[in-house]
Design a protein around this motif. Structure first.
Motif, PDB file in Angstrom:
ATOM      1  N   MET A 264      94.116  -1.129  78.860  1.00 54.10           N
ATOM      2  CA  MET A 264      95.061  -1.933  79.442  1.00 54.10           C
ATOM      3  C   MET A 264      94.943  -3.198  79.465  1.00 54.10           C
ATOM      4  SD  MET A 264      97.888  -1.664  81.646  1.00 54.10           S
ATOM      5  CE  MET A 264      98.018  -0.119  82.437  1.00 54.10           C
ATOM      6  N   ALA A 265      93.730  -3.671  79.401  1.00 50.15           N
ATOM      7  CA  ALA A 265      93.605  -5.220  79.174  1.00 50.15           C
ATOM      8  C   ALA A 265      94.125  -5.437  77.783  1.00 50.15           C
ATOM      9  CB  ALA A 265      92.159  -5.573  79.398  1.00 50.15           C
ATOM     10  N   ASN A 266      93.947  -4.720  76.560  1.00 51.76           N
ATOM     11  CA  ASN A 266      94.389  -5.080  75.482  1.00 51.76           C
ATOM     12  C   ASN A 266      95.765  -4.828  75.049  1.00 51.76           C
ATOM     13  OD1 ASN A 266      91.729  -5.216  74.466  1.00 51.76           O
ATOM     14  ND2 ASN A 266      91.492  -3.285  73.617  1.00 51.76           N
ATOM     15  N   PHE A 267      96.473  -3.887  75.927  1.00 53.86           N
ATOM     16  CA  PHE A 267      97.676  -3.833  75.889  1.00 53.86           C
ATOM     17  C   PHE A 267      98.402  -5.139  76.626  1.00 53.86           C
ATOM     18  CE2 PHE A 267     101.740  -2.463  78.225  1.00 53.86           C
ATOM     19  CZ  PHE A 267     102.581  -1.965  77.115  1.00 53.86           C
ATOM     20  N   LEU A 268      97.863  -5.221  77.746  1.00 53.08           N
ATOM     21  CA  LEU A 268      98.863  -6.564  78.402  1.00 53.08           C
ATOM     22  C   LEU A 268      98.807  -7.878  77.696  1.00 53.08           C
ATOM     23  CD1 LEU A 268      97.817  -5.653  81.988  1.00 53.08           C
ATOM     24  CD2 LEU A 268      99.845  -5.265  80.891  1.00 53.08           C
ATOM     25  N   ALA A 269      97.455  -7.929  76.976  1.00 52.75           N
ATOM     26  CA  ALA A 269      97.046  -9.350  76.224  1.00 52.75           C
ATOM     27  C   ALA A 269      97.805  -9.326  75.039  1.00 52.75           C
ATOM     28  CB  ALA A 269      95.647  -9.291  75.628  1.00 52.75           C
ATOM     29  N   ALA A 270      98.342  -8.170  74.271  1.00 53.86           N
ATOM     30  CA  ALA A 270      99.280  -8.130  73.401  1.00 53.86           C
ATOM     31  C   ALA A 270     100.687  -8.576  73.868  1.00 53.86           C
ATOM     32  CB  ALA A 270      99.085  -6.785  72.752  1.00 53.86           C
ATOM     33  N   ILE A 271     101.101  -8.388  74.863  1.00 49.48           N
ATOM     34  CA  ILE A 271     102.511  -9.065  75.142  1.00 49.48           C
ATOM     35  C   ILE A 271     102.765 -10.383  75.445  1.00 49.48           C
ATOM     36  CG2 ILE A 271     104.398  -8.621  76.968  1.00 49.48           C
ATOM     37  CD1 ILE A 271     103.104  -6.084  77.658  1.00 49.48           C
TER      38      ILE A 271
ATOM     39  N   ILE B  68     111.754  10.122  68.029  1.00 50.66           N
ATOM     40  CA  ILE B  68     110.891   8.781  68.785  1.00 50.66           C
ATOM     41  C   ILE B  68     110.548   8.012  67.596  1.00 50.66           C
ATOM     42  CG2 ILE B  68     109.137   8.313  69.961  1.00 50.66           C
ATOM     43  CD1 ILE B  68     109.180  10.903  71.306  1.00 50.66           C
ATOM     44  N   THR B  69     111.110   6.485  67.776  1.00 48.84           N
ATOM     45  CA  THR B  69     110.548   5.518  66.879  1.00 48.84           C
ATOM     46  C   THR B  69     109.174   5.376  66.917  1.00 48.84           C
ATOM     47  OG1 THR B  69     112.665   4.618  66.849  1.00 48.84           O
ATOM     48  CG2 THR B  69     111.223   3.276  65.716  1.00 48.84           C
ATOM     49  N   PRO B  70     108.049   5.542  65.941  1.00 49.23           N
ATOM     50  CA  PRO B  70     106.666   5.181  66.322  1.00 49.23           C
ATOM     51  C   PRO B  70     106.614   3.677  65.768  1.00 49.23           C
ATOM     52  CG  PRO B  70     107.191   6.067  63.943  1.00 49.23           C
ATOM     53  CD  PRO B  70     108.435   6.276  64.513  1.00 49.23           C
ATOM     54  N   VAL B  71     105.616   3.191  66.628  1.00 46.34           N
ATOM     55  CA  VAL B  71     105.164   1.818  66.555  1.00 46.34           C
ATOM     56  C   VAL B  71     103.516   2.007  66.545  1.00 46.34           C
ATOM     57  CG1 VAL B  71     105.032  -0.503  67.603  1.00 46.34           C
ATOM     58  CG2 VAL B  71     106.808   0.687  67.761  1.00 46.34           C
ATOM     59  N   ARG B  72     103.246   1.609  65.013  1.00 48.95           N
ATOM     60  CA  ARG B  72     101.688   1.832  64.948  1.00 48.95           C
ATOM     61  C   ARG B  72     100.944   0.901  65.814  1.00 48.95           C
ATOM     62  NH1 ARG B  72      99.882   4.326  60.235  1.00 48.95           N
ATOM     63  NH2 ARG B  72      98.097   4.157  61.378  1.00 48.95           N
ATOM     64  N   GLY B  73     100.069   1.256  66.134  1.00 49.35           N
ATOM     65  CA  GLY B  73      98.789   0.500  67.018  1.00 49.35           C
ATOM     66  C   GLY B  73      97.854   1.308  67.907  1.00 49.35           C
ATOM     67  N   ASP B  74      96.810   0.675  68.118  1.00 48.55           N
ATOM     68  CA  ASP B  74      95.647   1.574  68.781  1.00 48.55           C
ATOM     69  C   ASP B  74      95.244   0.677  69.765  1.00 48.55           C
ATOM     70  OD1 ASP B  74      93.424   2.551  69.343  1.00 48.55           O
ATOM     71  OD2 ASP B  74      92.619   3.105  67.238  1.00 48.55           O
ATOM     72  N   LEU B  75      95.055   1.266  71.111  1.00 49.03           N
ATOM     73  CA  LEU B  75      94.831   0.496  72.179  1.00 49.03           C
ATOM     74  C   LEU B  75      93.365  -0.104  72.292  1.00 49.03           C
ATOM     75  CD1 LEU B  75      96.468   2.539  75.044  1.00 49.03           C
ATOM     76  CD2 LEU B  75      97.102   0.405  74.202  1.00 49.03           C
ATOM     77  N   ASP B  76      92.458   0.714  71.376  1.00 47.56           N
ATOM     78  CA  ASP B  76      91.211   0.301  71.163  1.00 47.56           C
ATOM     79  C   ASP B  76      91.002  -0.745  70.119  1.00 47.56           C
ATOM     80  OD1 ASP B  76      90.044   2.009  73.083  1.00 47.56           O
ATOM     81  OD2 ASP B  76      90.315   3.715  71.743  1.00 47.56           O
ATOM     82  N   ASP B  77      92.244  -1.184  69.355  1.00 45.67           N
ATOM     83  CA  ASP B  77      91.910  -2.163  68.336  1.00 45.67           C
ATOM     84  C   ASP B  77      93.083  -3.410  68.579  1.00 45.67           C
ATOM     85  OD1 ASP B  77      91.941  -3.734  66.029  1.00 45.67           O
ATOM     86  OD2 ASP B  77      92.669  -2.072  64.829  1.00 45.67           O
ATOM     87  N   PRO B  78      92.576  -4.339  69.373  1.00 47.54           N
ATOM     88  CA  PRO B  78      93.590  -5.377  69.734  1.00 47.54           C
ATOM     89  C   PRO B  78      94.476  -5.718  68.799  1.00 47.54           C
ATOM     90  CG  PRO B  78      91.529  -5.715  71.109  1.00 47.54           C
ATOM     91  CD  PRO B  78      91.214  -4.927  69.936  1.00 47.54           C
ATOM     92  N   ALA B  79      93.868  -6.172  67.620  1.00 52.58           N
ATOM     93  CA  ALA B  79      94.602  -6.661  66.424  1.00 52.58           C
ATOM     94  C   ALA B  79      95.540  -5.761  66.071  1.00 52.58           C
ATOM     95  CB  ALA B  79      93.656  -6.928  65.186  1.00 52.58           C
TER      96      ALA B  79
END
Length: 198
Positions: free
Chosen positions: A84-91, A45-56
């Motif tokens: 979920m809010a952070n995830f959607l805002a990042a798209i 699986i190709t990892p994509v670094r990110g944390d849902l609790d850290d929008p940046a």
């Protein structure tokens, strides 16, 4: 063939990923840490670094045309789901996925006192956990309507299967529920959930 992007690639997420990989579909997944990224890589699986609790940290998701399987739980407290809010805002506009499949809970229906429920039963969450899940659903439905992205919400009951049964409790002869004191409940085998997500 579109990429599959998994948010919350734990036990069920990894089963889903394996099924897609077995079909030669590319799979990537959000990884909060370097350790998690290494584990995902070892599974193909190709990892994509990110944390849902850290929008940046979600700036480089790159989900255009992807099929998103969202299995990440909300935080352990509060009435809403900021993850979920952070995830959607990042798209970003113009980089929308093809579809988002969200794994929610049948808990959003609340205590129905043994009555049968289906998709037409109105939600009536009675715990903060269920309220957080319904908040995530509502945010996702609204976002899907605004962007035109297809949304599927699966309200999942208790998941059972290998590693998910109270085997140790049964072996120790600890008390279990008495049949005539048990009402109807909603359960799904982990392999059936995996197939439904696919």
């Amino acid at each position: 063939m579109s990429n599959v992007f998994i948010v919350g690639c734990g036990g069920v997420g990894r089963l889903i990923a394996k099924r897609y990989l077995d079909r030669d579909r590319p799979v990537s997944a959000l990884a909060r840490s370097a350790t998690a990224a290494g584990e995902l890589e070892s599974l193909g699986i190709t990892p994509v670094r990110g944390d849902l609790d850290d929008p940046a940290s979600l700036a480089a998701l790159g989900l255009e045309g992807d099929l998103v399987q969202y299995l990440a739980p909300p935080p352990a407290s509060g009435l809403g789901d900021p993850r979920m809010a952070n995830f959607l805002a990042a798209i970003e506009a113009g980089t929308h996925p093809l579809r988002i499949v969200y794994i929610s809970t049948s808990g959003v229906y609340g205590d129905c006192r043994g009555a049968w429920v289906d998709e037409d039963t109105p939600p009536n969450p009675q715990t903060d956990r269920a309220r957080r899940r319904l908040d995530a659903e509502d945010r996702l439905w609204d976002w899907g309507r605004q962007t035109g992205v297809a949304v599927t919400v699966l309200r999942v009951g208790g998941i059972y299967g290998p590693g998910r049964l109270p085997e140790a409790r049964l072996r120790s002869r600890a008390p279990i529920l008495v049949e005539d004191q048990c009402g109807y409940t909603n359960r799904i085998h982990v392999e059936d959930l995996e197939s439904t997500c696919l």
